[in-house]
Design a protein around this motif. Structure first.
Motif, mmCIF file in Angstrom:
data_model
loop_
_atom_site.group_PDB
_atom_site.id
_atom_site.type_symbol
_atom_site.label_atom_id
_atom_site.label_comp_id
_atom_site.label_asym_id
_atom_site.label_seq_id
_atom_site.Cartn_x
_atom_site.Cartn_y
_atom_site.Cartn_z
ATOM 1 N N GLY A 184 -10.443 8.833 11.546
ATOM 2 C CA GLY A 184 -11.872 8.732 11.274
ATOM 3 C C GLY A 184 -12.072 8.638 9.770
ATOM 4 O O GLY A 184 -11.114 8.809 9.007
ATOM 5 N N PRO A 185 -13.289 8.358 9.325
ATOM 6 C CA PRO A 185 -13.531 8.327 7.885
ATOM 7 C C PRO A 185 -13.149 9.684 7.265
ATOM 8 O O PRO A 185 -13.577 10.734 7.773
ATOM 9 N N TRP A 218 -2.142 1.454 12.197
ATOM 10 C CA TRP A 218 -1.163 1.755 11.149
ATOM 11 C C TRP A 218 -0.522 3.135 11.357
ATOM 12 O O TRP A 218 0.677 3.308 11.207
ATOM 13 N N THR A 222 -3.041 7.614 5.069
ATOM 14 C CA THR A 222 -1.669 7.818 5.564
ATOM 15 C C THR A 222 -0.933 6.512 5.809
ATOM 16 O O THR A 222 0.286 6.444 5.647
ATOM 17 N N PHE A 269 -3.574 14.960 -1.722
ATOM 18 C CA PHE A 269 -3.143 13.634 -2.179
ATOM 19 C C PHE A 269 -4.213 12.626 -1.801
ATOM 20 O O PHE A 269 -4.569 12.497 -0.625
ATOM 21 N N TYR A 298 -14.154 12.200 -2.477
ATOM 22 C CA TYR A 298 -13.028 13.013 -1.975
ATOM 23 C C TYR A 298 -12.743 14.159 -2.949
ATOM 24 O O TYR A 298 -12.511 15.299 -2.553
ATOM 25 N N ASP A 356 -5.188 8.754 -1.526
ATOM 26 C CA ASP A 356 -4.604 7.408 -1.517
ATOM 27 C C ASP A 356 -5.313 6.522 -0.495
ATOM 28 O O ASP A 356 -4.686 5.706 0.156
ATOM 29 N N MET A 404 0.824 -1.216 0.000
ATOM 30 C CA MET A 404 0.000 0.000 0.000
ATOM 31 C C MET A 404 0.856 1.264 0.000
ATOM 32 O O MET A 404 0.378 2.343 -0.337
ATOM 33 N N GLN A 405 2.112 1.128 0.426
ATOM 34 C CA GLN A 405 2.982 2.305 0.437
ATOM 35 C C GLN A 405 3.265 2.801 -0.973
ATOM 36 O O GLN A 405 3.414 1.996 -1.888
ATOM 37 N N ILE A 406 3.410 4.102 -1.115
ATOM 38 C CA ILE A 406 3.865 4.587 -2.413
ATOM 39 C C ILE A 406 5.295 4.090 -2.621
ATOM 40 O O ILE A 406 6.015 3.805 -1.664
ATOM 41 N N GLU A 439 -3.595 14.945 3.038
ATOM 42 C CA GLU A 439 -3.390 13.575 2.563
ATOM 43 C C GLU A 439 -4.560 12.715 3.017
ATOM 44 O O GLU A 439 -4.851 12.631 4.204
ATOM 45 N N LEU A 489 -5.174 12.237 7.042
ATOM 46 C CA LEU A 489 -6.465 11.620 7.400
ATOM 47 C C LEU A 489 -6.400 10.108 7.183
ATOM 48 O O LEU A 489 -5.983 9.642 6.108
ATOM 49 N N ASP A 490 -6.818 9.364 8.204
ATOM 50 C CA ASP A 490 -6.832 7.890 8.086
ATOM 51 C C ASP A 490 -7.819 7.346 9.123
ATOM 52 O O ASP A 490 -8.184 8.038 10.069
ATOM 53 N N SER A 544 -7.142 4.269 10.613
ATOM 54 C CA SER A 544 -6.468 3.243 11.419
ATOM 55 C C SER A 544 -5.527 3.841 12.466
ATOM 56 O O SER A 544 -4.502 4.440 12.126
ATOM 57 N N GLY A 570 2.863 6.003 7.010
ATOM 58 C CA GLY A 570 3.504 7.314 6.962
ATOM 59 C C GLY A 570 4.479 7.606 5.838
ATOM 60 O O GLY A 570 5.038 8.706 5.785
HETATM 61 C C1 LIG Z 1 -2.945 2.775 0.238
HETATM 62 S S1 LIG Z 1 -2.970 3.089 1.973
HETATM 63 C C2 LIG Z 1 -2.167 4.655 2.073
HETATM 64 C C3 LIG Z 1 -0.681 4.540 1.829
HETATM 65 C C4 LIG Z 1 0.125 5.767 2.212
HETATM 66 N N1 LIG Z 1 -0.273 6.908 1.404
HETATM 67 C C5 LIG Z 1 1.597 5.480 2.059
HETATM 68 O O1 LIG Z 1 2.220 5.917 1.079
HETATM 69 O O2 LIG Z 1 2.126 4.767 2.924
HETATM 70 C C6 LIG Z 1 -4.663 3.468 2.251
HETATM 71 C C7 LIG Z 1 -4.976 3.989 3.652
HETATM 72 O O3 LIG Z 1 -6.309 4.502 3.587
HETATM 73 C C8 LIG Z 1 -6.920 4.293 4.829
HETATM 74 N N2 LIG Z 1 -8.372 4.338 4.631
HETATM 75 C C9 LIG Z 1 -9.178 3.428 4.033
HETATM 76 N N3 LIG Z 1 -10.448 3.845 4.037
HETATM 77 C C10 LIG Z 1 -10.452 5.064 4.635
HETATM 78 C C11 LIG Z 1 -11.454 6.019 4.940
HETATM 79 N N4 LIG Z 1 -12.729 5.806 4.611
HETATM 80 N N5 LIG Z 1 -11.085 7.152 5.551
HETATM 81 C C12 LIG Z 1 -9.799 7.379 5.881
HETATM 82 N N6 LIG Z 1 -8.801 6.516 5.620
HETATM 83 C C13 LIG Z 1 -9.128 5.374 5.011
HETATM 84 C C14 LIG Z 1 -6.394 2.945 5.297
HETATM 85 O O4 LIG Z 1 -6.495 2.838 6.703
HETATM 86 C C15 LIG Z 1 -4.952 2.974 4.772
HETATM 87 O O5 LIG Z 1 -4.051 3.372 5.781
#
Ligand SMILES: C[S@@+](CC[C@H](N)C(=O)[O-])C[C@H]1O[C@@H](n2cnc3c(N)ncnc32)[C@H](O)[C@@H]1O
Length: 219
Positions: free
Chosen positions: A121-122, A99, A71, A140, A151, A142, A44-46, A68, A93-94, A96, A74
């Motif tokens: 939160g969502p 994580w 996250t 950003f 979004y 993701d 999932m990381q970039i 963002e 914003l995340d 989890s 990070g």
């Molecule tokens: C692809 S990962 C992000 C990777 C990060 N940008 C990186 O480079 O390491 C997707 C993230 O989106 C979060 N996520 C999924 N659904 C979400 C939501 N509805 N609101 C906020 N975050 C959410 C997940 O918890 C996860 O950490």
């Protein structure tokens, strides 16, 4: 650790990474720890070349405020925050806690904690809860792919004229052009790509870096 770019041989991807800004020990350790703690999610990381690109883009654009969506542990947040000026800020914003607790440790180690405001939160709720006059220079996307269009609609009005939006995974590992792929995440990305293409508030390009990185500039 290198995550391959869509459509590139591993060898060519390694060559690209080797000829981009090198990954420093903080990001290298973060990638290694993420892979160890969360082996099923490390992809999932970039990627490293995306990280170098986002830092450079943040610097080139002169962005002072970044948001963002997604996250994880990070990696991308560190890349954006490193491109910010001294008084720059990143809103992360995340959903989890688990994580992002890893992210918090690495922000501390990178000396970036003061620049980053994490909200759990969502992301759609967090965006909608922002004061009406909150504006960003760069966004950003993701997080969950089914949420990208929502979004986008929240973010575009909050981006300053001349500001940028970036969205990751816009090739969906090539599935975007395969009509037999109908998973919600793939449909989410197709809908998003169609929305961006038809949106006359922005000028955009879909870059074949990583799993596809869409870059849009708001007029
Ligand atoms: C692809 S990962 C992000 C990777 C990060 N940008 C990186 O480079 O390491 C997707 C993230 O989106 C979060 N996520 C999924 N659904 C979400 C939501 N509805 N609101 C906020 N975050 C959410 C997940 O918890 C996860 O950490």
């Amino acid at each position: 650790m290198t995550r391959s770019s869509e459509g590139l041989s591993p060898e060519l991807h390694s060559y690209i990474v080797a000829h981009s800004e090198p990954v420093d020990p903080v990001l290298a350790d973060l990638a290694e720890e993420t892979a160890r703690l969360f082996p099923d999610h490390k992809g999932m990381q970039i990627g490293p070349e995306q990280g170098a690109f986002t830092t450079l883009l943040t610097q080139l654009s002169g962005a002072r405020s970044v948001v963002e969506i997604g996250t994880f542990t990070g990696y991308s947040s560190i890349c954006f925050a490193r491109g910010l000026p001294e008084d720059g800020t990143l809103l992360a914003l995340d959903i989890s806690e688990e994580w992002t607790s890893v992210a918090r440790r690495y922000w501390e180690r990178a000396g970036l904690s003061d620049k980053i405001d994490l909200r759990i939160g969502p992301a759609l709720d967090s965006l909608r809860a922002l004061p009406d006059d909150t504006r960003f220079d760069l966004a950003f996307l993701d997080a969950d792919k089914t949420g990208y269009v929502d979004y986008w609609e929240e973010l575009v009005p909050r981006i300053r004229p001349g500001g940028l939006l970036l969205a990751d995974n816009t090739l969906s590992h090539g599935r975007v052009i395969d009509p037999e792929q109908t998973a919600p995440s793939v449909r989410g990305i197709r809908d998003f790509n169609a929305r961006v293409t038809s949106d006359d508030r922005v000028t955009q390009v879909l870059l074949p870096i990583g799993d596809g990185l869409t870059l849009a500039r708001k007029h």
